[in-house]
Design a protein around this motif. Structure first.
Motif, short mmCIF file in Angstrom:
data_model
loop_
_atom_site.label_atom_id
_atom_site.label_comp_id
_atom_site.label_asym_id
_atom_site.label_seq_id
_atom_site.Cartn_x
_atom_site.Cartn_y
_atom_site.Cartn_z
N LEU A 289 22.27 36.44 -79.36
CA LEU A 289 23.10 35.88 -78.30
C LEU A 289 24.44 36.60 -78.17
O LEU A 289 25.22 36.29 -77.26
CB LEU A 289 23.35 34.39 -78.54
CG LEU A 289 22.12 33.49 -78.54
CD1 LEU A 289 22.54 32.05 -78.82
CD2 LEU A 289 21.36 33.58 -77.23
N ALA A 290 24.71 37.52 -79.06
CA ALA A 290 26.02 38.18 -79.10
C ALA A 290 26.17 39.30 -78.07
O ALA A 290 27.29 39.73 -77.80
CB ALA A 290 26.29 38.73 -80.49
N THR B 110 13.96 27.07 -84.72
CA THR B 110 12.75 26.25 -84.66
C THR B 110 13.08 24.76 -84.72
O THR B 110 12.28 23.93 -84.39
CB THR B 110 11.79 26.60 -85.81
OG1 THR B 110 12.48 26.46 -87.05
CG2 THR B 110 11.30 28.05 -85.67
N ILE B 111 14.30 24.45 -85.11
CA ILE B 111 14.76 23.06 -85.19
C ILE B 111 15.76 22.84 -84.06
O ILE B 111 16.63 23.68 -83.85
CB ILE B 111 15.44 22.80 -86.55
CG1 ILE B 111 14.50 23.17 -87.69
CG2 ILE B 111 15.89 21.37 -86.67
CD1 ILE B 111 15.18 23.17 -89.05
N PRO B 112 15.70 21.75 -83.35
CA PRO B 112 16.66 21.51 -82.27
C PRO B 112 18.11 21.49 -82.76
O PRO B 112 18.39 21.19 -83.92
CB PRO B 112 16.26 20.13 -81.73
CG PRO B 112 14.85 19.95 -82.15
CD PRO B 112 14.70 20.71 -83.44
N ARG B 113 19.02 21.82 -81.86
CA ARG B 113 20.45 21.90 -82.17
C ARG B 113 20.98 20.64 -82.84
O ARG B 113 21.74 20.71 -83.82
CB ARG B 113 21.23 22.17 -80.89
CG ARG B 113 22.73 22.24 -81.11
CD ARG B 113 23.53 22.32 -79.84
NE ARG B 113 22.90 23.16 -78.85
CZ ARG B 113 23.23 23.17 -77.58
NH1 ARG B 113 24.18 22.38 -77.14
NH2 ARG B 113 22.62 23.95 -76.73
N ASP B 114 20.61 19.47 -82.35
CA ASP B 114 21.12 18.22 -82.92
C ASP B 114 20.72 18.06 -84.38
O ASP B 114 21.49 17.53 -85.18
CB ASP B 114 20.64 17.02 -82.11
CG ASP B 114 21.27 16.96 -80.74
OD1 ASP B 114 22.29 17.66 -80.50
OD2 ASP B 114 20.75 16.22 -79.88
N GLU C 229 25.42 26.98 -78.39
CA GLU C 229 24.14 27.66 -78.16
C GLU C 229 23.73 28.50 -79.36
O GLU C 229 22.55 28.78 -79.55
CB GLU C 229 24.23 28.54 -76.90
CG GLU C 229 24.19 27.75 -75.61
CD GLU C 229 25.47 26.98 -75.31
OE1 GLU C 229 26.57 27.44 -75.69
OE2 GLU C 229 25.37 25.91 -74.71
N HIS C 230 24.69 28.88 -80.20
CA HIS C 230 24.35 29.66 -81.39
C HIS C 230 23.60 28.82 -82.42
O HIS C 230 22.97 29.36 -83.32
CB HIS C 230 25.60 30.32 -81.98
CG HIS C 230 26.02 31.51 -81.19
ND1 HIS C 230 25.71 32.79 -81.56
CD2 HIS C 230 26.68 31.60 -80.01
CE1 HIS C 230 26.18 33.64 -80.65
NE2 HIS C 230 26.78 32.92 -79.70
N LEU C 231 23.64 27.51 -82.26
CA LEU C 231 22.85 26.64 -83.13
C LEU C 231 21.51 26.31 -82.50
O LEU C 231 20.60 25.85 -83.17
CB LEU C 231 23.60 25.35 -83.44
CG LEU C 231 24.86 25.50 -84.28
CD1 LEU C 231 25.57 24.16 -84.40
CD2 LEU C 231 24.54 26.07 -85.64
N ALA C 232 21.38 26.52 -81.20
CA ALA C 232 20.12 26.24 -80.49
C ALA C 232 19.21 27.46 -80.61
O ALA C 232 19.64 28.52 -81.00
CB ALA C 232 20.40 25.93 -79.03
N GLY C 233 17.96 27.27 -80.22
CA GLY C 233 17.04 28.39 -80.23
C GLY C 233 16.34 28.61 -81.55
O GLY C 233 15.48 29.48 -81.65
#
Length: 101
Positions: free
Chosen positions: A13-14, A78-82, A72-76
């Motif tokens: 994402l960078a 295999t585990i959802p961001r939350d 968004e850096h935590l999303a994507g």
């Protein structure tokens, strides 16, 4: 002594801006009176290994702050961001800071 803060960055994402994003994360840390320790880089198409290393380091260092360029850096993963946010809170009592909302 200033509290430690660790960066987390997904290289995919960078857009080739890793150094600039790290500088922004470090600047936020400094502005908030925190000591920027290191950035954990999740490789392109990463498997979450850097996130696991970050969580382990937070516990090892008794650190409770993480900075990301954006959530968004935590999303994507295999585990959802939350779930990732909850893991940081549950396992390391970490507060997550963002450079960009």
């Amino acid at each position: 002594m200033e509290a430690l803060i660790y960066g987390y960055l997904r290289d995919d994402l960078a857009d080739g801006q890793c150094k600039e994003l790290e500088a922004a994360m470090s600047s936020l840390a400094r502005d908030e009176g925190l000591c920027f320790a290191a950035t954990f880089h999740e490789s392109t198409g990463g498997d979450g290994a850097a996130f696991a290393e970050l969580t382990a380091e937070l516990k090892r260092a008794d650190a409770h702050h993480v900075v990301v360029p954006s959530l968004e850096h935590l999303a994507g993963q295999t585990i959802p961001r939350d779930v990732l946010l909850a893991k940081l809170v549950d396992e390391a009592a970490a507060q997550v800071w963002t450079v960009n909302s």
